[in-house]
Design a protein around this motif. Structure first.
Motif, PDB file in Angstrom:
ATOM      1  N   LEU A  89       0.863  -1.186   0.000  1.00 11.17           N
ATOM      2  CA  LEU A  89       0.000   0.000   0.000  1.00 11.17           C
ATOM      3  C   LEU A  89       0.901   1.237   0.000  1.00 11.17           C
ATOM      4  CD1 LEU A  89      -2.936   1.025   0.110  1.00 11.17           C
ATOM      5  CD2 LEU A  89      -2.724   1.041   2.614  1.00 11.17           C
ATOM      6  N   ASN A  90       0.616   2.185  -0.888  1.00  7.97           N
ATOM      7  CA  ASN A  90       1.558   3.275  -1.187  1.00  7.97           C
ATOM      8  C   ASN A  90       1.564   4.370  -0.110  1.00  7.97           C
ATOM      9  OD1 ASN A  90       3.547   4.121  -3.087  1.00  7.97           O
ATOM     10  ND2 ASN A  90       2.158   5.781  -3.721  1.00  7.97           N
ATOM     11  N   LEU A  91       1.865   3.973   1.116  1.00  5.55           N
ATOM     12  CA  LEU A  91       1.919   4.917   2.239  1.00  5.55           C
ATOM     13  C   LEU A  91       3.298   5.575   2.335  1.00  5.55           C
ATOM     14  CD1 LEU A  91       0.161   2.659   4.873  1.00  5.55           C
ATOM     15  CD2 LEU A  91      -0.783   4.761   3.905  1.00  5.55           C
ATOM     16  N   PRO A  92       3.377   6.760   2.918  1.00  5.25           N
ATOM     17  CA  PRO A  92       4.673   7.425   3.119  1.00  5.25           C
ATOM     18  C   PRO A  92       5.405   6.923   4.358  1.00  5.25           C
ATOM     19  CG  PRO A  92       2.912   8.882   3.783  1.00  5.25           C
ATOM     20  CD  PRO A  92       2.247   7.639   3.254  1.00  5.25           C
ATOM     21  N   SER A  93       5.156   5.698   4.739  1.00  2.00           N
ATOM     22  CA  SER A  93       5.844   5.037   5.854  1.00  2.00           C
ATOM     23  C   SER A  93       5.930   3.564   5.515  1.00  2.00           C
ATOM     24  CB  SER A  93       5.093   5.249   7.180  1.00  2.00           C
ATOM     25  OG  SER A  93       3.773   4.750   7.091  1.00  2.00           O
ATOM     26  N   ILE A  94       6.878   2.872   6.156  1.00  2.00           N
ATOM     27  CA  ILE A  94       7.088   1.450   5.877  1.00  2.00           C
ATOM     28  C   ILE A  94       7.180   0.715   7.212  1.00  2.00           C
ATOM     29  CG2 ILE A  94       8.640  -0.264   4.856  1.00  2.00           C
ATOM     30  CD1 ILE A  94       9.640   2.077   3.029  1.00  2.00           C
ATOM     31  N   ALA A  95       6.314  -0.269   7.397  1.00  2.00           N
ATOM     32  CA  ALA A  95       6.345  -1.107   8.601  1.00  2.00           C
ATOM     33  C   ALA A  95       6.217  -2.561   8.170  1.00  2.00           C
ATOM     34  CB  ALA A  95       5.212  -0.726   9.551  1.00  2.00           C
ATOM     35  N   ILE A  96       7.202  -3.382   8.508  1.00  2.00           N
ATOM     36  CA  ILE A  96       7.179  -4.782   8.082  1.00  2.00           C
ATOM     37  C   ILE A  96       7.559  -5.706   9.230  1.00  2.00           C
ATOM     38  CG2 ILE A  96       7.769  -4.174   5.695  1.00  2.00           C
ATOM     39  CD1 ILE A  96      10.559  -5.464   6.374  1.00  2.00           C
ATOM     40  N   ASP A  97       7.232  -6.986   9.046  1.00  2.00           N
ATOM     41  CA  ASP A  97       7.530  -8.029  10.029  1.00  2.00           C
ATOM     42  C   ASP A  97       8.597  -8.955   9.443  1.00  2.00           C
ATOM     43  OD1 ASP A  97       7.618 -10.095  11.831  1.00  2.00           O
ATOM     44  OD2 ASP A  97       5.446 -10.407  11.915  1.00  2.00           O
ATOM     45  N   LEU A  98       9.802  -8.888  10.000  1.00  2.00           N
ATOM     46  CA  LEU A  98      10.893  -9.753   9.555  1.00  2.00           C
ATOM     47  C   LEU A  98      11.124 -10.916  10.513  1.00  2.00           C
ATOM     48  CD1 LEU A  98      13.999  -7.847   8.117  1.00  2.00           C
ATOM     49  CD2 LEU A  98      12.492  -9.439   6.974  1.00  2.00           C
ATOM     50  N   SER A  99      10.187 -11.136  11.420  1.00  2.00           N
ATOM     51  CA  SER A  99      10.408 -12.160  12.438  1.00  2.00           C
ATOM     52  C   SER A  99      10.317 -13.573  11.869  1.00  2.00           C
ATOM     53  CB  SER A  99       9.396 -11.992  13.577  1.00  2.00           C
ATOM     54  OG  SER A  99       8.074 -12.150  13.096  1.00  2.00           O
ATOM     55  N   LEU A 100       9.688 -13.737  10.684  1.00  2.00           N
ATOM     56  CA  LEU A 100       9.498 -15.072  10.122  1.00  2.00           C
ATOM     57  C   LEU A 100      10.225 -15.277   8.797  1.00  2.00           C
ATOM     58  CD1 LEU A 100       5.669 -15.486  10.834  1.00  2.00           C
ATOM     59  CD2 LEU A 100       7.586 -16.343  12.175  1.00  2.00           C
ATOM     60  N   SER A 101      10.992 -14.274   8.360  1.00  2.00           N
ATOM     61  CA  SER A 101      11.693 -14.428   7.084  1.00  2.00           C
ATOM     62  C   SER A 101      13.008 -13.664   7.109  1.00  2.00           C
ATOM     63  CB  SER A 101      10.818 -13.929   5.934  1.00  2.00           C
ATOM     64  OG  SER A 101      10.478 -12.571   6.121  1.00  2.00           O
ATOM     65  N   ARG A 102      13.895 -14.006   6.154  1.00  2.00           N
ATOM     66  CA  ARG A 102      15.206 -13.352   6.086  1.00  2.00           C
ATOM     67  C   ARG A 102      15.131 -12.014   5.383  1.00  2.00           C
ATOM     68  NH1 ARG A 102      18.763 -14.428   9.543  1.00  2.00           N
ATOM     69  NH2 ARG A 102      20.209 -13.355   8.174  1.00  2.00           N
ATOM     70  N   SER A 103      14.205 -11.871   4.436  1.00  3.57           N
ATOM     71  CA  SER A 103      14.112 -10.609   3.703  1.00  3.57           C
ATOM     72  C   SER A 103      12.705 -10.421   3.154  1.00  3.57           C
ATOM     73  CB  SER A 103      15.134 -10.561   2.566  1.00  3.57           C
ATOM     74  OG  SER A 103      14.829 -11.523   1.578  1.00  3.57           O
ATOM     75  N   ILE A 104      12.346  -9.169   2.933  1.00  4.90           N
ATOM     76  CA  ILE A 104      11.054  -8.803   2.357  1.00  4.90           C
ATOM     77  C   ILE A 104      11.290  -7.655   1.390  1.00  4.90           C
ATOM     78  CG2 ILE A 104       8.813  -7.728   2.840  1.00  4.90           C
ATOM     79  CD1 ILE A 104       8.683  -9.263   5.422  1.00  4.90           C
ATOM     80  N   GLN A 105      10.559  -7.671   0.286  1.00  5.68           N
ATOM     81  CA  GLN A 105      10.638  -6.573  -0.668  1.00  5.68           C
ATOM     82  C   GLN A 105       9.290  -5.876  -0.744  1.00  5.68           C
ATOM     83  OE1 GLN A 105      12.936  -7.025  -4.349  1.00  5.68           O
ATOM     84  NE2 GLN A 105      11.151  -6.292  -5.481  1.00  5.68           N
ATOM     85  N   VAL A 106       9.308  -4.543  -0.657  1.00  8.40           N
ATOM     86  CA  VAL A 106       8.089  -3.751  -0.778  1.00  8.40           C
ATOM     87  C   VAL A 106       8.265  -2.745  -1.903  1.00  8.40           C
ATOM     88  CG1 VAL A 106       7.462  -4.031   1.643  1.00  8.40           C
ATOM     89  CG2 VAL A 106       8.826  -2.067   0.960  1.00  8.40           C
TER      90      VAL A 106
END
Length: 505
Positions: free
Chosen positions: A404-421
């Motif tokens: 979602l094209n928000l001016p902030s970024i919040a992600i959960d890395l607790s279950l994976s090595r990397s995430i791409q947004v």
């Protein structure tokens, strides 16, 4: 409230300011009348600014967490209403007050509330209640003519003043608890009174223990400008993380909400208590209900300067130009003196001047919110019914909720090595612009942005970019912790388009 939203939409308003929060955020967007009403407003091009709530400093208490809302935390300003306390031993302690009543300038006996209790007072003696000046807890024969030290908590601050007045006290000193820190909320008490920080309260308690006949006097109040450091985030301001959708950062922004001067209704006294028969045209008040209209006013200003901007563009301009640096040149802190994270202040403290010319904006159309709701598990039919007939939600586009094209970024890395947004920005600055990515990496987190240079050839042009967020190898993390950073797009011509990054570890 839904009827009020409908009326406002029918009236053709540009901005809605909703100073309403909740102690318990709704578990579902479609059970939240503000979330529903504001989504209708968004469909009609109306930005809705909302209070974050006053349930701090507890974590996860922020309300109004829908991504289409602009959710506002509360901060202090660089102004104090100083009301010093002079102890008999010569110490001068800093207090704050706006009470219109002043004691005669002589020393009065000073006592702790716990030492002037009624013998049959219904208080919990294993807690702080004996010192908190609860209703009908003070003994008039012991309190009369004295300055009473009361502690915050349990009942309202103005109710403590009322109790001291009932017991015949000459004045009151109201001390913060450690959780309140340096956040001193002033009130129009019905007797001479001043409020102090938790450290100052401890100093007074120490004096009471040592002095044989403790006495004090309360000096008349004065306005003090240029207070440093400022702002700090108020302890009462509700905090993230977002309890409903953790990858949507809330609050979005902070604005002045502590000891704010504004017009006041003649329907209530300045304390809002039934026994207060005073009537005033202006009052000093605190809360995210005060910070929200500051942001609404800035949004109205931006709408007048840029009448074609969408609600998302206005929200983006406000967030990406916010400041995380206080008047002392250091990171903005909490009332307890710790560095404020995005869970407390969102993108930072609002800066109206910079918001008028943000350079780039993160725009969002209504159908993007339809995609978000669908990806979050909501039924398409329910979405269409809730948003309204003929809403543009018919397409079946599948989108990662984190995109979602928000001016902030919040992600959960607790279950994976990397995430791409993915994000997309639109040029609203000069016709020709070159922006370079500047990254403040969260501790232990690697951030890669590609492309790292965005080139614009005309106003209104958009560019998409991707952010890869991954763990650094062998980095040790705090259990269930979060790490904070930022991504800024800088053009070297005064534009610094900053987005906070929050990573759950």
């Amino acid at each position: 409230m839904l009827a009020a939203f409908d009326d406002a939409i029918a009236d053709g308003v540009d901005i809605l300011s909703v100073s309403i929060g909740s102690n318990n955020p709704q578990p579902d967007y479609f059970e939240d009348s503000i979330a529903i009403g504001s989504l209708h407003a968004y469909r009609h091009g109306i930005l809705v600014s909302c209070s974050a709530g006053n349930s701090g400093p507890k974590e996860g208490t922020v309300s109004n967490v829908a991504p289409w809302l602009l959710t506002v935390a509360a901060s202090s300003v660089d102004r104090d209403f100083t009301g010093p306390i002079v102890l008999r031993n010569g110490q001068i302690l800093e207090g704050q007050t706006v009470t219109p009543y002043v004691l005669k300038q002589r020393f009065y006996p000073l006592v702790h509330a716990a030492d002037v209790l009624r013998s049959n007072a219904s208080v919990n003696f294993s807690s702080l209640e004996p010192s908190q000046c609860l209703a009908n807890s003070l003994d008039s024969s012991k309190a009369k003519g004295k300055i009473i030290l009361c502690m915050r908590g349990v009942n309202a601050r103005v109710e403590k003043g009322r109790e001291v007045l009932r017991a015949g006290g000459a004045g009151m000193i109201l001390a913060n608890l450690p959780s309140n820190g340096v956040e001193v909320s002033v009130d129009a008490h019905m007797l001479p009174a001043t409020a102090v920080t938790s450290d100052t309260g401890e100093n007074i308690i120490a004096y009471l223990k040592l002095a044989k006949t403790p006495k004090a006097r309360l000096l008349p109040p004065r306005t003090h400008l240029g207070v440093k450091p400022s702002p700090f985030i108020a302890a009462f301001s509700s905090q993230g993380p977002n309890s409903l959708t953790p990858f949507i950062l809330k609050p979005d922004i902070s604005a002045p909400g502590l000891n704010i001067l504004a017009a006041w209704s003649g329907a209530n006294g300045p304390t809002k208590l039934e026994f207060d028969k005073r009537r005033v045209k202006y009052n000093i008040y605190s809360g995210t209900s005060m910070s929200c209209p500051h942001v609404s006013g800035v949004a109205a200003l931006l709408k007048s300067i840029h009448p074609t901007w969408s609600p998302a563009a206005i929200k983006s301009a406000i967030m990406t130009t916010a400041s995380v640096i206080g008047s002392d040149g250091r990171m903005i802190k909490t009332a307890a003196g710790k560095v404020a994270t995005p869970f407390l202040m969102g993108a930072g403290e609002i800066n109206p001047t910079l918001a008028a010319d943000p350079g780039l904006v993160y725009d969002i159309k209504l159908d993007n919110y339809c995609d978000f709701l669908r990806s979050a598990g909501y039924n398409m039919t329910l979405i269409s019914i809730t948003i309204g007939v003929n809403a543009p939600c018919a397409r079946k586009n599948h989108m990662k909720t984190s995109d979602l094209n928000l001016p902030s970024i919040a992600i959960d890395l607790s279950l994976s090595r990397s995430i791409q947004v993915s994000r997309k920005v639109k040029n609203v600055g000069s016709a020709h612009g070159i922006y370079i990515a500047s990254i403040e990496e969260p501790s232990g987190i690697k951030i890669d942005v590609f492309p790292s240079k965005l080139i614009f050839n005309h106003v209104g042009e958009s560019r998409r970019f991707n952010i890869k967020i991954s763990h650094y190898k062998e980095h040790k993390y705090a259990k269930n912790g979060y790490s904070f950073g930022s991504l800024s797009w800088v053009d070297g011509k005064g534009h610094n388009v900053r987005s906070p990054i929050v990573v759950k570890l």
